[in-house]
Write an enzyme that holds these catalytic residues in place. Structure first.
Site, short mmCIF file in Angstrom:
data_model
loop_
_atom_site.label_atom_id
_atom_site.label_comp_id
_atom_site.label_asym_id
_atom_site.label_seq_id
_atom_site.Cartn_x
_atom_site.Cartn_y
_atom_site.Cartn_z
N LYS A 117 -1.76 -2.02 8.16
CA LYS A 117 -1.64 -3.35 8.34
C LYS A 117 -1.01 -4.44 7.50
CE LYS A 117 -6.15 -3.80 8.35
NZ LYS A 117 -5.78 -2.45 8.09
N ASP A 121 0.87 -1.33 -0.05
CA ASP A 121 -0.18 -0.11 0.00
C ASP A 121 1.10 1.10 0.10
OD1 ASP A 121 -1.66 2.11 0.62
OD2 ASP A 121 -2.80 1.10 2.19
N TYR A 146 2.16 1.33 14.58
CA TYR A 146 1.21 1.24 13.58
C TYR A 146 1.81 2.08 12.21
CZ TYR A 146 -2.75 1.37 10.44
OH TYR A 146 -3.60 0.89 9.62
N TYR A 193 -3.81 0.86 17.13
CA TYR A 193 -3.86 2.12 17.49
C TYR A 193 -4.28 1.67 18.82
CZ TYR A 193 -5.14 4.74 12.99
OH TYR A 193 -4.91 5.37 11.73
N GLN A 225 3.19 4.84 2.34
CA GLN A 225 2.84 3.93 3.77
C GLN A 225 3.71 2.79 3.77
OE1 GLN A 225 -1.22 3.15 5.18
NE2 GLN A 225 -1.05 1.23 4.67
N GLN A 268 -5.48 -28.48 -8.82
CA GLN A 268 -5.77 -29.88 -9.95
C GLN A 268 -4.59 -30.90 -9.81
OE1 GLN A 268 -9.51 -28.06 -10.70
NE2 GLN A 268 -8.87 -30.05 -11.27
N ASP A 303 -2.03 -6.28 4.79
CA ASP A 303 -3.16 -7.00 3.76
C ASP A 303 -2.44 -8.06 3.01
OD1 ASP A 303 -5.01 -5.28 4.94
OD2 ASP A 303 -4.16 -3.67 3.50
N ASP A 318 -14.52 1.42 6.55
CA ASP A 318 -13.37 0.88 5.83
C ASP A 318 -13.51 -0.52 5.63
OD1 ASP A 318 -12.50 3.50 5.67
OD2 ASP A 318 -10.94 3.20 7.07
P1 13P Z 1 -5.04 -0.36 4.88
O1 13P Z 1 -4.21 -1.46 5.86
O2 13P Z 1 -5.89 -1.13 3.87
O3 13P Z 1 -4.29 0.82 4.49
O4 13P Z 1 -6.17 0.06 6.07
C1 13P Z 1 -5.79 0.96 7.10
C2 13P Z 1 -7.07 1.26 7.79
O5 13P Z 1 -6.81 1.46 8.89
C3 13P Z 1 -8.49 1.53 7.40
O6 13P Z 1 -9.05 1.63 8.32
P1 13P Z 2 -8.06 -33.39 -11.73
O1 13P Z 2 -8.03 -34.70 -11.00
O2 13P Z 2 -7.81 -33.51 -13.06
O3 13P Z 2 -7.41 -32.22 -11.03
O4 13P Z 2 -9.95 -33.14 -11.92
C1 13P Z 2 -10.65 -33.00 -10.68
C2 13P Z 2 -11.53 -32.22 -10.73
O5 13P Z 2 -11.37 -31.15 -11.19
C3 13P Z 2 -12.94 -32.54 -10.55
O6 13P Z 2 -13.95 -31.56 -9.83
MG MG Z 3 -4.19 1.97 3.00
MG MG Z 4 -5.06 -2.24 2.33
#
Ligand code: 13P
Ligand code: 13P
Ligand code: MG
Ligand code: MG
Length: 373
Positions: A234, A14, A231, A350, A97, A244, A236, A289
């Site tokens: 975060k 971010d 702080y 915070y 950030q 498969q 994320d 948020d």
């Molecule tokens: P971000 O970690 O996505 O920047 O969000 C920070 C936040 O505190 C939003 O309330």
């Molecule tokens: P595969 O064993 O080829 O991954 O197939 C499993 C499948 O997708 C069934 O939903």
């Molecule tokens: Mg942010």
């Molecule tokens: Mg974020």
């Protein structure tokens, strides 16, 4: 190129966003794309995709340099630095950030950006899913990844696919101590759960198939608040999951997200809320948020090229999950500043509690207690 090694690196940060912590500005995407396009032209990376999920800028890259490559991390750092300058020029919110240091030293880990990297031997067809979450923390993946790789009620293949029947090995990171432990499912399932139920401390880092040790999943595990000691936003998280051919099917991987479990990280990184799986266009956190979001992008890797993405939660099959998440969000918001909606004091990003306690120190009066002390 079948059988050749290719590394998938998802590195995110971010570095400033539009209208508070809402979305990545298109000029940041364009700036990062130019940096990666140049690296592709020079042959440093095979392919790339730049996108935004909520307010997090996401770099998805393929290359042959392996994990923790200073060249690739340096490239990501360069893209983030240039985009952060654009963010500053535009006056975006919290510009820069997640770039905690001015001096890049070969690896972005511990410097702010989140990193999930996986070196694989490309199979004939190589389906992978990259997960990108906003307003939560790496431990948010613990519950769904346990269900994908250890719970036969989620993943039928654990029972009926002979290549998966032995189970999976979980590498779990203690993010406080910076150490890892490997535990084997199903034999040590209860030990795994005893750790990863503490989502703020024990984080599923990597998962391997036991029959042959094949890497199946990796999660970013940087915790910015611990890195910075204060702080700074975060952490994320992002994750890469292969699917498969003797691994969970794409539908088994996604099924684990049909339950919008409670995660930490909503509003100011200090509240608990439901994790809502959404189409990428809906990865925009507004209400308080949030609530926290997760996007799943589906890819096929071919000769290191990124074929895709498919926006996997862009499906009415997840409408009821989203509706449940709305109901849970409404319910838990009613708690306002009370736990367990508000995180415990040790987890809040915070807190005014120390100042409040200091101010009130002289007004606390001793009382007689039943212990007679
Ligand atoms: P971000 O970690 O996505 O920047 O969000 C920070 C936040 O505190 C939003 O309330
Ligand atoms: P595969 O064993 O080829 O991954 O197939 C499993 C499948 O997708 C069934 O939903
Ligand atoms: Mg942010
Ligand atoms: Mg974020």
């Amino acid at each position: 190129m079948e059988g050749k090694k290719v590394t998938i690196s998802v590195i995110k940060a971010d570095i400033g966003s539009l209208a508070g912590h809402h979305i990545v500005h298109p000029d940041l995407l364009a700036t990062a794309s130019r940096v990666l396009a140049e690296a592709k032209r020079k042959g440093l990376i095979i392919d790339f995709y730049v996108t935004g999920v909520g307010d997090d800028l996401q770099l998805i890259m393929t290359h042959t340099k392996g994990e923790d490559s200073p060249d690739i991390h340096g490239l990501a750092w360069d893209a983030f630095k240039k985009a952060a300058q654009v963010a500053r020029d535009l006056g975006l919110y919290a510009a820069g950030q997640d770039l905690l240091s001015d001096a890049f030293s070969g690896n972005v880990k511990g410097m702010g950006p989140g990193v999930a990297e996986m070196e694989i031997e490309e199979r004939k067809a190589e389906p992978i899913i990259t997960f990108h979450a906003d307003k939560t923390e790496p431990g948010a993946f613990n519950l769904p990844l346990f269900r994908v790789f250890a719970d036969p009620f989620n993943t039928a293949g654990l029972v009926i696919d002979p290549r998966m029947h032995e189970g999976f090995r979980f590498q779990i990171m203690d993010v406080y101590e910076g150490r890892v432990v490997e535990l084997s499912s199903p034999e040590e399932m209860y030990d795994i759960l005893a750790l990863i139920g503490t989502t703020g401390r024990y984080v599923v880092k990597r998962i391997y198939r036991k029959t042959d040790g094949m890497i199946a999943a990796v999660v970013s595990s940087e915790r910015l608040n611990l890195i910075a000691g204060k702080y700074v936003g975060k952490d994320d998280p992002v994750a890469i999951v292969r699917a498969q051919h003797g691994l969970p099917a794409v539908g088994e991987v996604l099924e684990a997200f049909s339950f919008p479990h409670l995660v930490a990280g909503w509003m100011r990184g200090s509240h608990v809320g439901p994790l809502m799986p959404v189409a990428q266009r809906d990865a925009k956190c507004t209400r308080f948020d949030g609530p926290p979001r997760i996007v799943a992008l589906g890819w096929q890797i071919k000769n290191g090229k990124l074929i895709g993405p498919a926006d996997l939660f862009d499906d009415p099959a997840f409408d009821e999950t989203r509706r449940t998440a709305q109901i849970v969000a409404e319910y838990i918001r009613r708690h306002g500043p009370f736990m367990p909606h508000r995180l415990g004091p040790e987890e809040m990003e915070y807190t005014t509690l120390p100042q409040v306690l200091e101010k009130l120190e002289n007004r606390f009066k001793k009382v007689e207690t039943h212990t007679g002390k």
